[in-house]
Design an enzyme around this catalytic site. Structure first.
Site, PDB file in Angstrom:
ATOM      1  N   SER A  42       0.872  -1.188   0.000  1.00 24.56           N
ATOM      2  CA  SER A  42       0.000   0.000   0.000  1.00 24.56           C
ATOM      3  C   SER A  42       0.902   1.229   0.000  1.00 24.56           C
ATOM      4  O   SER A  42       1.533   1.529   1.014  1.00 24.56           O
ATOM      5  CB  SER A  42      -0.878   0.035   1.251  1.00 24.56           C
ATOM      6  OG  SER A  42      -1.582  -1.157   1.416  1.00 24.56           O
ATOM      7  N   LYS A  51      -7.346   1.807  -2.296  1.00 20.57           N
ATOM      8  CA  LYS A  51      -6.822   1.348  -1.007  1.00 20.57           C
ATOM      9  C   LYS A  51      -6.797   2.500   0.009  1.00 20.57           C
ATOM     10  O   LYS A  51      -7.092   2.301   1.198  1.00 20.57           O
ATOM     11  CB  LYS A  51      -5.420   0.768  -1.193  1.00 20.57           C
ATOM     12  CG  LYS A  51      -4.701   0.372   0.083  1.00 20.57           C
ATOM     13  CD  LYS A  51      -5.349  -0.793   0.827  1.00 20.57           C
ATOM     14  CE  LYS A  51      -4.612  -1.089   2.132  1.00 20.57           C
ATOM     15  NZ  LYS A  51      -5.185  -2.197   2.882  1.00 20.57           N
ATOM     16  N   LYS A  70       0.809   5.671   8.136  1.00 25.00           N
ATOM     17  CA  LYS A  70       1.320   5.871   6.766  1.00 25.00           C
ATOM     18  C   LYS A  70       0.156   5.984   5.772  1.00 25.00           C
ATOM     19  O   LYS A  70       0.113   6.896   4.943  1.00 25.00           O
ATOM     20  CB  LYS A  70       2.231   4.680   6.422  1.00 25.00           C
ATOM     21  CG  LYS A  70       2.774   4.617   5.023  1.00 25.00           C
ATOM     22  CD  LYS A  70       2.274   3.479   4.158  1.00 25.00           C
ATOM     23  CE  LYS A  70       1.998   2.141   4.703  1.00 25.00           C
ATOM     24  NZ  LYS A  70       1.378   1.182   3.824  1.00 25.00           N
TER      25      LYS A  70
END
Ligand code: NAP
Length: 292
Positions: free
Chosen positions: A96, A171, A239
Site C-alpha cells: 500500500s 486502497k 502511513k
C-alpha cells in the site's frame, strides 16, 4: 504455472508466498531478514539471498513491503528488479503506497520493457493466511488478465478498478473507512465501559444490527481484552492516512472526519503505540477520557 519472485516476506507477504507455492507455482522469496523465508522454504519454495537473485528467472515479481521508499528501493536500486529481471516480466506490487509514486514507477517499468500492476490488498493477516484477500488492481486489462492465477491463489474478491495508481487510490479510501470504523468502535467501548454495561452482550447485539461490521467482528474482542498484538500495525495505518490526506488535499477534496481520525492515529503513534495492532487506537481514545 509461473516462476514467481516474492520480495518482502512479512506478516502479509509470507502467507501469500506460501499460498502461491501451494498453488503449484515455483516461488523464489527474498526477505531482508533471512529467517522470515522459513515458512516458504518449508512449503517447498526457495529462499534467495538478494532481490537480484530472486528476480533473474522470474515470470512474475510480487512485492509486499511497507511504504513508497521501500518499493522504490526494491524496484530501482542496482540490486533491484528493473536492473535484474527479464524484459516482459510482470511486476505486481501488493504494497500500500502513494498513488503518484505508483504511477511514476509504472511509467519507469513500462519504459524499461516490464509490465506493472498495483494490487494493494485488504483483509488483514487473517485474509492473507486464509487466501481471502480483497485485491484492488490498477493497470491494463491485459496485464490484469495475465495475473489472474496469482490473484486467485491469494484473494477472494479481486477487482480491476482502473489504470495505474487506481488500486492505490481505492486502497487509500479503504484505509479511511477502516480507521474511522475503529475509532468509533473504540469510542463506543469506552462509553459502554464507563456505564458498567456488559460489553460482551453489547458487542453481540450491536454486531447483529446496522452497527455491525467486519471491523466490529474482528476488533471488538481485542479492545475488550486489551490484546493488541499485530496484525496491522498503527505505524502502517498512520502511513496510509498520510497517503489519504495528501491525495485528498491535492485533489481539493475536504474530508474533516478523516482528518480527525488521522490525527488520532498520529497521537497513538506519538505516544509509543506504533507497533501495536491498529485496534490499539483504542488506547489513545481511552486516554482522552482518562481511562485505560
Ligand atoms: P511487515 O510485516 O512489516 O513486512 C514488511 C516486509 O518488508 C518485512 O519482511 C521487511 O523486511 C520488508 N522490508 C521492509 N522495508 C524494506 C526495504 N526497504 N527493502 C526490502 N524489504 C523491506 O508489513 P506487512 O504488515 O506485511 O505489510 C506490508 C504491506 O502490506 C504494507 O504496505 C501494508 O500497509 C500492507 N498491508 C498490511 C496488512 C496487514 O494486516 N498487516 C493488510 C493490508 C495491507 P524485514 O523482515 O527485514 O523487516
Amino acid at each position: 504455472m509461473s516462476t514467481i519472485a516474492f520480495i518482502g516476506l512479512g506478516i502479509m507477504g509470507s502467507p501469500m508466498a506460501v499460498h502461491l507455492q501451494d498453488a503449484g507455482h515455483a516461488v523464489v522469496g527474498f526477505n531482508r531478514t533471512a529467517a522470515k523465508a522459513q515458512p516458504l522454504v518449508e512449503a517447498g519454495g526457495t529462499a534467495a539471498s538478494s532481490v537480484a537473485e530472486a528476480v533473474k528467472a522470474a515470470d512474475v515479481v510480487a512485492v509486499m513491503v511497507p511504504d513508497s521508499p521501500d518499493v522504490e528501493g526494491v524496484l530501482t536500486g542496482d540490486d533491484g528488479v528493473f536492473a535484474n529481471a527479464q524484459p516482459g516480466t510482470l511486476i505486481v506490487d501488493f504494497s500500500s503506497i502513494r498513488p503518484d509514486v505508483t504511477i511514476a514507477l509504472a511509467e519507469q517499468a513500462t519504459a524499461a520493457g516490464f509490465r506493472y500492476l498495483d494490487a494493494p490488498v485488504s483483509g488483514g493477516e487473517a485474509g492473507a493466511k486464509n487466501a481471502a484477500l480483497s485485491i484492488m488492481v490498477g493497470g491494463s486489462a491485459e496485464d490484469f488478465a495475465a495475473a489472474s492465477d496469482v490473484f486467485d491463489a491469494v484473494g477472494k474478491t479481486v477487482v480491476h478498478v482502473g489504470p495505474s495508481g487506481s488500486g492505490q487510490t481505492v486502497k487509500a479510501a479503504n484505509q479511511l473507512i477502516v480507521a474511522g470504523n475503529i475509532a468509533l468502535l473504540a469510542e463506543a467501548v469506552v462509553f459502554l465501559e464507563a456505564f458498567g454495561v456488559d460489553t460482551e452482550a453489547a458487542v453481540k447485539v450491536l454486531g447483529g444490527g446496522l452497527a455491525g461490521s467486519a471491523v466490529l467482528d474482528q476488533k471488538a474482542e481485542k479492545m475488550l481484552g486489551r490484546e493488541f498484538a499485530p496484525g496491522f500495525r498503527i505505524d502502517l495505518h498512520h502511513k496510509d492516512l498520510g497517503i489519504f490526506t495528501t491525495a485528498a488535499r491535492e485533489q481539493g477534496v475536504v474530508a474533516p472526519v478523516g482528518a480527525v481520525v488521522a490525527q488520532l492515529m498520529a497521537a497513538a503513534r506519538a505516544e509509543g503505540d506504533g507497533s501495536l495492532d491498529h485496534s490499539g487506537l483504542f488506547q489513545a481514545i481511552a486516554r482522552l477520557s482518562g481511562r485505560d
